[in-house]
Design a protein around this motif. Structure first.
Motif, PDB file in Angstrom:
ATOM      1  N   ARG A  86       0.830  -1.158  -0.051  1.00  0.00           N
ATOM      2  CA  ARG A  86      -0.015  -0.080  -0.114  1.00  0.00           C
ATOM      3  C   ARG A  86       0.874   1.310  -0.048  1.00  0.00           C
ATOM      4  N   GLY A  87       1.989   1.361   0.650  1.00  0.00           N
ATOM      5  CA  GLY A  87       2.804   2.438   1.017  1.00  0.00           C
ATOM      6  C   GLY A  87       3.289   2.633  -0.566  1.00  0.00           C
ATOM      7  N   LYS A  88       3.914   1.587  -1.001  1.00  0.00           N
ATOM      8  CA  LYS A  88       4.582   1.678  -2.463  1.00  0.00           C
ATOM      9  C   LYS A  88       3.425   2.286  -3.442  1.00  0.00           C
ATOM     10  N   ARG A  89       2.259   1.804  -3.384  1.00  0.00           N
ATOM     11  CA  ARG A  89       1.491   2.079  -4.233  1.00  0.00           C
ATOM     12  C   ARG A  89       1.107   3.917  -4.275  1.00  0.00           C
ATOM     13  N   ALA A  90       1.200   4.389  -2.966  1.00  0.00           N
ATOM     14  CA  ALA A  90       0.727   5.608  -2.542  1.00  0.00           C
ATOM     15  C   ALA A  90       1.953   6.510  -2.980  1.00  0.00           C
ATOM     16  N   GLU A  91       3.080   6.058  -2.897  1.00  0.00           N
ATOM     17  CA  GLU A  91       4.507   6.567  -3.497  1.00  0.00           C
ATOM     18  C   GLU A  91       4.372   6.773  -4.974  1.00  0.00           C
ATOM     19  N   TYR A  92       3.876   5.782  -5.553  1.00  0.00           N
ATOM     20  CA  TYR A  92       3.941   5.586  -7.198  1.00  0.00           C
ATOM     21  C   TYR A  92       2.915   6.678  -7.563  1.00  0.00           C
ATOM     22  N   LEU A  93       1.730   6.740  -6.862  1.00  0.00           N
ATOM     23  CA  LEU A  93       0.543   7.477  -7.228  1.00  0.00           C
ATOM     24  C   LEU A  93       1.214   8.957  -7.014  1.00  0.00           C
ATOM     25  N   ALA A  94       1.839   9.428  -6.033  1.00  0.00           N
ATOM     26  CA  ALA A  94       2.258  10.955  -5.940  1.00  0.00           C
ATOM     27  C   ALA A  94       3.426  10.934  -7.045  1.00  0.00           C
ATOM     28  N   GLN A  95       4.228   9.986  -7.110  1.00  0.00           N
ATOM     29  CA  GLN A  95       5.288  10.023  -8.419  1.00  0.00           C
ATOM     30  C   GLN A  95       4.566  10.258  -9.795  1.00  0.00           C
ATOM     31  N   ALA A  96       3.545   9.633  -9.984  1.00  0.00           N
ATOM     32  CA  ALA A  96       2.708   9.689 -11.192  1.00  0.00           C
ATOM     33  C   ALA A  96       1.774  10.875 -11.253  1.00  0.00           C
ATOM     34  N   LYS A  97       1.377  11.525 -10.121  1.00  0.00           N
ATOM     35  CA  LYS A  97       0.962  13.007 -10.357  1.00  0.00           C
ATOM     36  C   LYS A  97       1.892  13.900 -10.633  1.00  0.00           C
ATOM     37  N   GLU A  98       3.021  13.954 -10.162  1.00  0.00           N
ATOM     38  CA  GLU A  98       4.120  14.887 -10.366  1.00  0.00           C
ATOM     39  C   GLU A  98       4.605  14.755 -11.708  1.00  0.00           C
ATOM     40  N   GLU A  99       4.773  13.435 -12.122  1.00  0.00           N
ATOM     41  CA  GLU A  99       5.139  13.373 -13.773  1.00  0.00           C
ATOM     42  C   GLU A  99       4.322  14.080 -14.446  1.00  0.00           C
ATOM     43  N   MET A 100       3.099  13.743 -14.411  1.00  0.00           N
ATOM     44  CA  MET A 100       1.951  14.231 -15.220  1.00  0.00           C
ATOM     45  C   MET A 100       1.950  15.830 -15.331  1.00  0.00           C
ATOM     46  N   MET A 101       2.192  16.334 -14.065  1.00  0.00           N
ATOM     47  CA  MET A 101       2.192  17.868 -13.910  1.00  0.00           C
ATOM     48  C   MET A 101       3.270  18.442 -14.709  1.00  0.00           C
TER      49      MET A 101
END
Length: 105
Positions: A86-101
């Motif tokens: 779950r922690g990894k997924r949360a980390e990757y979601l934040a990373q994905a949002k940052e990359e998209m921005m």
């Protein structure tokens, strides 16, 4: 068209855009989680990409991301704690949002 109609149309367009962005970020996070899980299983190259796609597809089973978590936990044969996943997924979601921005700039 009245001002109210204009505002309503703008709100609907923004909502649709936000939902599309959220969907893309979730899919990107699931792919990153899938690639991470593939690496832990010793899967590389095209096979890792194919595995990541199965993780993305798992998200269509039910609302939310628990279906993805269950798949990865099962695939890793419960060797990794569910909270770590779950922690990894949360980390990757934040990373994905940052990359998209960054891509939007």
């Amino acid at each position: 068209m009245t001002t109210f109609d204009d505002r309503e149309a703008a709100f609907e367009a923004k909502f649709a855009h936000d939902e599309e962005t959220k969907f893309k970020a979730e899919a990107r996070a699931n792919k990153l989680l899938g690639l991470w899980a593939a690496e832990l299983q010793g899967i590389t190259g095209e096979e890792a990409e194919a595995y990541a796609l199965t993780v993305i597809k798992a998200d269509f089973e039910e609302a939310g991301h628990e279906d993805v978590i269950r798949k990865v936990v099962a695939d890793l044969e419960e060797k990794i704690d569910v909270d770590v996943i779950r922690g990894k997924r949360a980390e990757y979601l934040a990373q994905a949002k940052e990359e998209m921005m960054k891509e939007a700039d």
